[in-house]
Every structure is written in C-alpha cells, then in structure tokens.
Scaffold this active site. Structure first.
Site, PDB file in Angstrom:
ATOM      1  N   ASP A 206      42.190  49.762  40.209  1.00 34.36           N
ATOM      2  CA  ASP A 206      42.977  49.409  41.220  1.00 34.36           C
ATOM      3  C   ASP A 206      44.284  49.514  41.107  1.00 34.36           C
ATOM      4  OD1 ASP A 206      43.435  47.731  43.614  1.00 34.36           O
ATOM      5  OD2 ASP A 206      41.546  46.926  43.575  1.00 34.36           O
ATOM      6  N   GLY A 232      45.913  52.294  38.624  1.00 34.12           N
ATOM      7  CA  GLY A 232      46.020  53.577  39.242  1.00 34.12           C
ATOM      8  C   GLY A 232      46.162  53.676  40.831  1.00 34.12           C
ATOM      9  N   HIS A 252      35.201  52.912  54.081  1.00 34.51           N
ATOM     10  CA  HIS A 252      35.369  52.955  55.553  1.00 34.51           C
ATOM     11  C   HIS A 252      36.702  52.862  55.835  1.00 34.51           C
ATOM     12  CE1 HIS A 252      34.957  48.282  55.519  1.00 34.51           C
ATOM     13  NE2 HIS A 252      35.651  48.575  54.841  1.00 34.51           N
TER      14      HIS A 252
HETATM   15  C1  LIG Z   1      38.504  45.774  50.459  1.00 32.39           C
HETATM   16  S1  LIG Z   1      38.748  45.461  49.029  1.00 32.39           S
HETATM   17  C2  LIG Z   1      37.224  46.245  48.001  1.00 32.39           C
HETATM   18  C3  LIG Z   1      37.259  45.298  47.026  1.00 32.39           C
HETATM   19  C4  LIG Z   1      35.917  45.304  46.058  1.00 32.39           C
HETATM   20  N1  LIG Z   1      35.404  46.823  45.876  1.00 32.39           N
HETATM   21  C5  LIG Z   1      34.626  44.859  46.664  1.00 32.39           C
HETATM   22  O1  LIG Z   1      33.868  45.586  47.470  1.00 32.39           O
HETATM   23  O2  LIG Z   1      34.802  43.627  46.901  1.00 32.39           O
HETATM   24  C6  LIG Z   1      39.661  47.301  48.524  1.00 32.39           C
HETATM   25  C7  LIG Z   1      40.205  47.465  47.341  1.00 32.39           C
HETATM   26  O3  LIG Z   1      40.922  48.826  47.112  1.00 32.39           O
HETATM   27  C8  LIG Z   1      42.155  48.570  46.566  1.00 32.39           C
HETATM   28  N2  LIG Z   1      42.808  49.980  46.905  1.00 32.39           N
HETATM   29  C9  LIG Z   1      43.377  50.015  48.156  1.00 32.39           C
HETATM   30  N3  LIG Z   1      44.169  51.166  48.062  1.00 32.39           N
HETATM   31  C10 LIG Z   1      44.113  51.631  46.712  1.00 32.39           C
HETATM   32  C11 LIG Z   1      44.460  52.849  46.009  1.00 32.39           C
HETATM   33  N4  LIG Z   1      45.373  53.801  46.634  1.00 32.39           N
HETATM   34  N5  LIG Z   1      44.193  52.805  44.674  1.00 32.39           N
HETATM   35  C12 LIG Z   1      43.493  52.224  44.183  1.00 32.39           C
HETATM   36  N6  LIG Z   1      42.839  51.210  44.812  1.00 32.39           N
HETATM   37  C13 LIG Z   1      43.342  50.923  46.097  1.00 32.39           C
HETATM   38  C14 LIG Z   1      42.592  47.414  47.286  1.00 32.39           C
HETATM   39  O4  LIG Z   1      43.664  46.993  46.182  1.00 32.39           O
HETATM   40  C15 LIG Z   1      41.327  46.547  47.050  1.00 32.39           C
HETATM   41  O5  LIG Z   1      41.234  45.666  45.589  1.00 32.39           O
END
Ligand SMILES: C[S@@+](CC[C@H](N)C(=O)[O-])C[C@H]1O[C@@H](n2cnc3c(N)ncnc32)[C@H](O)[C@@H]1O
Length: 343
Positions: A206, A232, A252
C-alpha cells in the site's frame, strides 16, 4: 363493455414511499453515529433528558430523534423511558470497541450524504461529484492526517471482514505458501488469511503512510513474523512476488485501462499455478440482483473520475485478456464475491 380485470394482488404505494423517503432513516442513523450517540449509550443506558444533555441537543427534536431510532430498531426504550442500544448496534457502533464499523458511516455522514445530492448532475455530466469538484483533495488530506487515516483504514477492515473470512475458507490455500495483498489498508485480509492458515506468509502492499498502521495491526495479532509491509504505488512499482495476489475493493476505483494494467501486473507477479483473487461487490452478470453492487457503482460515479463496479463476466474477460488460463466467480458474503484467475 370490456370487463375490468381484478388485480391479483392489491398494489400499495408503500415500497415507493419507503425508498423515496429512505434518506430520512439514513440521515437519522448517520446523525446518531456522527454524534456518537451509540458510544454514549454503550454499557450505560440513560433516560432521554440525560442523553439529550450529554449530546448537546435542543429540546425540540431530541425525543423524536431518540424514538425514531427506537422505531427503526437501533435503540430500545424500557417502561421507565431508559434508552439502550440494540444488540447489533452495541457491537458494531460503539467507537470504543474493536468491532466498530462506524468509520465508514461517519464518512457517509460528513461527505457522501451531501455529494449524493448531486447524483442527477453526475448522471447528466458523467463527472465526479465529491471534493474534487471544488478543487479539494479528500484523499490527500486523509493521508496527511494520521488519526483520520487510521479510522478510515480500520473502517475498511470492518467492511471487508466477512469477505476476508470467506476467502480464507473458500480458496484452496493448501496449494500455496504466500500471498500479496495489493491496497491492503491496515491488513484485515492479510491477518485473517495468516490466522486461518498457519503455513501462509503474506505481504501487504500500500502507499507509504499506511506502513505504521499495517505493522501495528499485524503485531496486535502476533503475526509480525509472517506478515510484512511493502510500501509502493501500485501503478508505478512492481507488485511483490507471491503465489497468490489479492486485490480487494480496488479495481472499481479506476478506469478500464488501469484495471487491466493492475491485472497484468498481478499476472506478472505470480508463478505458473499461482493466481489472482479480485473481490468486491461484484455485480451479477444479468445486472438485476446485486442492488448494493449497482449502487456502489453509482457511488464510484460520485467519487472517482472513471471508476465503476462491474460484473463477474467482465472481470473474467479482463483476466483472460491478460493471460489467466482459468477463471471463475464465487460468492463470499453479503454483496461481495471473488473473481479468481489461475495462471
Ligand atoms: C478502498 S481501500 C481497500 C482496502 C482493502 N483492500 C479492503 O478491501 O478492505 C483502497 C486501498 O488502496 C490503497 N491505494 C490507493 N491508491 C494506491 C496506490 N496508488 N498504490 C497502492 N495502494 C493504493 C489505499 O491506501 C487503500 O488502502
């Protein structure tokens, strides 16, 4: 004269009115969560006057507010007028409990509720309707504030927990030894998989500000020896290599091109015989049944420039395009399903 056909069932406007004015109930619950009402009442039932004073409410609406919550089943009131939480509310909406899932509802109260007011405009323009419309950056602000970030990440765990347990139970983990969870948040899925399958090692991937939250959550569950965090950006950095890549509530958010790019990177990260698991509120292929998934898709219209939810058939097709040889959809819990691609 044509015979008048008797309707077999009497039609009533009840359902129409219930949904049409559904925002009344929604906002009553969201205001109660935002005010911390259920936290105040947790383990400490009190009468209406004490509750009103504690929450700082005006006399005019307080009694109706509390009794509406009784009528909706979120509060109980005894014969002496003492209010207490319903059992599910006591478990899930007391901020002091680890089982609290109100973080997302708090966000709905302060953000989504007003942004959904612009749904019609979003439908007419195809443009997102949240802070970005006014030039503000909600996620930038969120990542800059550790307390808000922690609450948001914890809310994600609460929301994904049912799906996480089902993934741990339904996927053949005995055939694999490692996983990487992309966009892992604080690590709800990673911890569940490692707890359920002691032979598994996992990496949570993340953005860098999430590192301390993941490390703390893994340590709280005594799993720091088998779970590691890799900071990352999922678009600019390679994914960690693992037998299985999991991607939950992520695709999504992004455009079709970006979704396929993420699936291609997942394909690159796993060995032959490995796989990818995508999970979220996958819409049924007929687009008739999963109302939550379809409404979530409209939420993505409000929240993102190009995101939307999608059917299992859509996701299987993208997986096949990037090279997964076998794909299938399996229901998890509530509105969530997983789409599995095997390499
Ligand atoms: C909606 S949450 C989903 C969390 C988890 N996977 C779940 O299903 O409960 C989206 C996650 O994607 C991470 N995220 C957003 N943009 C990102 C990026 N460019 N690279 C890595 N992680 C990212 C956010 O920090 C967040 O933790």
């Amino acid at each position: 004269m044509a015979a008048v056909q008797e309707p077999t069932q009497a039609l009533t406007p009840e359902r129409i009115m219930q949904v049409g004015l559904g925002f009344w109930q929604s906002k009553v619950l969201l205001s109660a969560v935002g005010l911390g009402l259920f936290t105040v009442l947790a383990g400490e039932p009190q009468d209406g006057e004490a509750l009103r004073a504690r929450l700082g409410l005006h006399e005019r609406g307080a009694r109706d507010f509390f009794d509406a919550l009784v009528a909706l089943g979120f509060l109980k009131r005894d014969d002496d007028g003492v209010y207490s939480n319903a059992a599910d509310v006591e478990l899930f909406l007391d901020r002091e409990k680890p089982s609290y899932i109100g973080g997302l509802l708090e966000m709905a109260d302060v953000r989504l509720y007003r942004f959904w007011d612009s749904l019609t405009e979003g439908l007419q323009t195809g443009k997102q309707q949240n802070e970005a419309k006014g030039g503000d950056d909600f996620f930038g602000a969120l990542y800059a504030d550790p307390a808000r970030l922690a609450a948001f990440m914890h809310a994600m765990s609460g929301l994904s927990m049912g799906g996480a347990h089902a993934i741990a139970a339904k996927f053949p983990w005995e055939r694999h030894t490692s996983f990487a969870d992309i966009g892992c948040a604080e690590g709800g899925l990673a911890v569940t998989l490692a707890q359920t399958h002691p032979h598994l090692r996992g990496v949570g991937f993340d953005l860098p500000p999430v590192a301390p939250l993941f490390d703390r959550y893994a340590a709280e569950h005594s799993l720091s020896d088998r779970l590691a965090f890799q900071p990352g950006d999922m678009f600019t950095d390679p994914f960690p290599r693992a037998d299985v890549v999991t991607i939950g509530h992520i695709l999504h958010d992004w455009s079709l091109t970006q979704r396929k790019e993420l699936l291609r990177k997942a394909h690159d990260a796993v060995p032959e015989g490995g796989g990818v698991i995508v999970f979220e509120a996958i819409i049924d292929d007929e687009r008739r049944k999963n109302a939550f998934g379809l409404l979530m898709s409209l939420n993505m219209l409000i929240e993102t420039p190009e995101g939307s939810d999608y059917t299992g058939a859509d996701c299987r097709r993208w997986m096949e395009e990037v090279g997964f040889r076998e794909t299938y959809v399996e229901h998890l819990a509530g509105p969530d399903s997983m789409v599995v691609g095997l390499k």
